[in-house]
Design an enzyme around this catalytic site. Structure first.
Site, PDB file in Angstrom:
ATOM      1  N   VAL A   1       0.839  -1.209   0.000  1.00  0.00           N
ATOM      2  CA  VAL A   1       0.000   0.000   0.000  1.00  0.00           C
ATOM      3  C   VAL A   1       0.868   1.251   0.000  1.00  0.00           C
ATOM      4  O   VAL A   1       0.400   2.336   0.307  1.00  0.00           O
ATOM      5  CB  VAL A   1      -0.933  -0.014   1.233  1.00  0.00           C
ATOM      6  CG1 VAL A   1      -1.921  -1.171   1.154  1.00  0.00           C
ATOM      7  CG2 VAL A   1      -0.135  -0.045   2.541  1.00  0.00           C
TER       8      VAL A   1
ATOM      9  N   HIS B   1      -4.249  -4.590  -2.499  1.00  0.00           N
ATOM     10  CA  HIS B   1      -4.701  -4.320  -1.123  1.00  0.00           C
ATOM     11  C   HIS B   1      -4.937  -2.839  -0.886  1.00  0.00           C
ATOM     12  O   HIS B   1      -4.874  -2.345   0.243  1.00  0.00           O
ATOM     13  CB  HIS B   1      -3.680  -4.863  -0.110  1.00  0.00           C
ATOM     14  CG  HIS B   1      -3.604  -6.358  -0.093  1.00  0.00           C
ATOM     15  ND1 HIS B   1      -2.501  -7.041   0.370  1.00  0.00           N
ATOM     16  CD2 HIS B   1      -4.478  -7.306  -0.490  1.00  0.00           C
ATOM     17  CE1 HIS B   1      -2.712  -8.349   0.264  1.00  0.00           C
ATOM     18  NE2 HIS B   1      -3.902  -8.541  -0.241  1.00  0.00           N
TER      19      HIS B   1
ATOM     20  N   CYS C   1     -13.689   9.359   4.036  1.00  0.00           N
ATOM     21  CA  CYS C   1     -14.603   9.566   5.171  1.00  0.00           C
ATOM     22  C   CYS C   1     -15.625   8.437   5.217  1.00  0.00           C
ATOM     23  O   CYS C   1     -16.233   8.088   4.193  1.00  0.00           O
ATOM     24  CB  CYS C   1     -15.309  10.911   5.011  1.00  0.00           C
ATOM     25  SG  CYS C   1     -16.587  11.176   6.235  1.00  0.00           S
TER      26      CYS C   1
ATOM     27  N   THR D   1       7.353 -11.792  -1.258  1.00  0.00           N
ATOM     28  CA  THR D   1       6.103 -12.126  -0.579  1.00  0.00           C
ATOM     29  C   THR D   1       6.219 -13.494   0.083  1.00  0.00           C
ATOM     30  O   THR D   1       6.837 -14.398  -0.469  1.00  0.00           O
ATOM     31  CB  THR D   1       4.882 -12.098  -1.528  1.00  0.00           C
ATOM     32  OG1 THR D   1       3.703 -12.429  -0.789  1.00  0.00           O
ATOM     33  CG2 THR D   1       5.034 -13.057  -2.697  1.00  0.00           C
ATOM     34  N   SER D   2       5.610 -13.629   1.275  1.00  0.00           N
ATOM     35  CA  SER D   2       5.622 -14.924   1.974  1.00  0.00           C
ATOM     36  C   SER D   2       4.608 -15.864   1.330  1.00  0.00           C
ATOM     37  O   SER D   2       4.562 -17.045   1.660  1.00  0.00           O
ATOM     38  CB  SER D   2       5.263 -14.708   3.450  1.00  0.00           C
ATOM     39  OG  SER D   2       3.996 -14.076   3.567  1.00  0.00           O
TER      40      SER D   2
HETATM   41  N1  APR Z   1      14.374  -8.924  -0.328  1.00  0.00           N
HETATM   42  C1  APR Z   1      13.590  -9.968  -0.729  1.00  0.00           C
HETATM   43  N2  APR Z   1      12.657 -10.571   0.086  1.00  0.00           N
HETATM   44  C2  APR Z   1      12.564 -10.100   1.346  1.00  0.00           C
HETATM   45  C3  APR Z   1      13.365  -9.033   1.833  1.00  0.00           C
HETATM   46  C4  APR Z   1      14.306  -8.433   0.923  1.00  0.00           C
HETATM   47  N3  APR Z   1      15.096  -7.422   1.283  1.00  0.00           N
HETATM   48  N4  APR Z   1      13.030  -8.808   3.134  1.00  0.00           N
HETATM   49  C5  APR Z   1      12.047  -9.706   3.450  1.00  0.00           C
HETATM   50  N5  APR Z   1      11.768 -10.484   2.375  1.00  0.00           N
HETATM   51  C6  APR Z   1      10.744 -11.538   2.260  1.00  0.00           C
HETATM   52  C7  APR Z   1      10.525 -12.360   3.513  1.00  0.00           C
HETATM   53  O1  APR Z   1      11.389 -13.486   3.524  1.00  0.00           O
HETATM   54  C8  APR Z   1       9.053 -12.783   3.367  1.00  0.00           C
HETATM   55  O2  APR Z   1       8.944 -13.996   2.629  1.00  0.00           O
HETATM   56  O3  APR Z   1       9.520 -10.887   2.009  1.00  0.00           O
HETATM   57  C9  APR Z   1       8.448 -11.652   2.532  1.00  0.00           C
HETATM   58  C10 APR Z   1       7.531 -10.701   3.302  1.00  0.00           C
HETATM   59  O4  APR Z   1       6.418 -11.440   3.696  1.00  0.00           O
HETATM   60  P1  APR Z   1       5.204 -10.728   4.475  1.00  0.00           P
HETATM   61  O5  APR Z   1       5.737  -9.848   5.500  1.00  0.00           O
HETATM   62  O6  APR Z   1       4.285 -11.825   4.863  1.00  0.00           O
HETATM   63  O7  APR Z   1       4.560  -9.782   3.364  1.00  0.00           O
HETATM   64  P2  APR Z   1       3.467 -10.111   2.258  1.00  0.00           P
HETATM   65  O8  APR Z   1       3.658 -11.448   1.657  1.00  0.00           O
HETATM   66  O9  APR Z   1       3.431  -8.965   1.355  1.00  0.00           O
HETATM   67  O10 APR Z   1       2.111 -10.115   3.143  1.00  0.00           O
HETATM   68  C11 APR Z   1       0.891 -10.228   2.490  1.00  0.00           C
HETATM   69  O11 APR Z   1      -0.319  -9.741   4.486  1.00  0.00           O
HETATM   70  O12 APR Z   1      -0.285  -8.580   6.410  1.00  0.00           O
HETATM   71  C12 APR Z   1      -0.887  -8.645   5.194  1.00  0.00           C
HETATM   72  O13 APR Z   1      -1.918  -6.961   3.916  1.00  0.00           O
HETATM   73  C13 APR Z   1      -0.685  -7.382   4.368  1.00  0.00           C
HETATM   74  O14 APR Z   1      -0.164  -7.211   2.013  1.00  0.00           O
HETATM   75  C14 APR Z   1       0.163  -7.876   3.200  1.00  0.00           C
HETATM   76  C15 APR Z   1      -0.150  -9.350   3.138  1.00  0.00           C
END
Ligand code: APR
Length: 259
Positions: A111, A127, A135, A196-197
């Protein structure tokens, strides 16, 4: 298991070949791509949800029950961080690929608006965004910057409470964004999945839809995810900034060398 530099180089070259040979490349990005811009991830090392409970601060029911608390505990600080953050090499790399015709669309779970700030023009904010607030009463929209120093919760001139235009847990993905993301995911022949995880649905399913369309999945992450041993064809284990610098350099080199 860490990847030796030779191995990374070879994977980067193979991935670059796939990108150049593709007709339709799409990226799916998560919080990890913005970590090098100073924005914490939600999970894993330094994850926000280890410090504050998402049910208490990121669910729509929690926001409607006590907006002042959610503004104080999450939105105000996150808002201040996002308005001052700058894109990093990973964001710039995707914008560069778009500029040279090697990237069709970015689907982001973030976001923070950093893809657009880096110059990407076709971005689906799956998202929503933190750039604006609306509002709850009159639906008037305004920049979040206007309310980061206000009393909590910030209020509209009509007296209504302001909410960020992001998708809270417990809310549906905006229909237009959902349909647009499904359409590009189902039509791409290469998908770059960055930072992304891959644990939050329905965003994570976009990579599955791409795979069902026989797309090549190129994953970039510091660590393995549920995709790594299932649908990812190439796993580049490293920081997004450095990995995208190498990947765009390899694409540029190969394009310059010609077929
Ligand atoms: N380079 C590459 N990957 C990275 C780095 C980096 N510098 N730092 C962290 N990561 C990886 C982590 O290993 C993890 O797998 O990025 C991932 C982040 O995962 P999350 O924090 O779970 O983020 P995301 O997958 O975007 O979450 C999805 O969950 O909380 C909600 O709405 C929120 O959009 C979000 C959604």
């Amino acid at each position: 298991m860490t990847q030796g530099s030779k191995m990374v180089e070879s994977i980067i070259r193979q991935a670059a070949k796939k990108i150049i040979g593709a007709n339709n490349v799409v990226a799916l990005t998560g919080a990890g791509i913005s970590v090098e811009s100073g924005i914490p991830p939600f999970r894993g090392k330094g994850g926000l949800w280890a410090k504050i409970d998402p049910v208490e601060v990121a669910h729509i029911d929690a926001f409607l029950e006590n907006p002042a608390k959610v503004w104080r505990l999450l939105i105000r600080d996150m808002g201040r961080l996002l308005v001052s953050a700058a894109p990093n090499d990973a964001h710039h790399g995707l914008a560069e690929l778009e500029k040279v015709g090697c990237m069709a669309t970015v689907i982001t779970q973030n976001v923070d608006g950093l893809h657009q700030a880096a110059g990407s023009r076709r971005v689906i904010e799956f998202h929503g965004t933190f750039a604006t607030v609306s509002c709850l009463q009159c639906h008037l929209q305004q920049p979040i910057k206007n309310c980061l120093t206000a009393d909590m919760p910030p209020r509209c001139d009509c007296g209504g409470v302001l909410r960020p235009d992001c998708v809270f847990f417990g809310e549906m993905i905006p229909t237009a964004a959902f349909h647009a993301a499904q359409a590009v995911a189902a039509a791409c022949d290469v998908m770059l999945v960055i930072g992304t995880s891959a644990t939050v649905e329905p965003a994570a399913h976009m990579s599955v839809m791409a795979k069902q369309n026989r797309a090549v999945i190129i994953e970039i992450n510091l660590e393995s995810t549920p995709l790594s041993d299932s649908i990812s064809d190439y796993m580049i284990k490293g920081p997004a900034g450095e990995s995208m610098r190498q990947l765009t350099a390899a694409v540029d080199q190969m394009r310059a060398a010609g077929p």
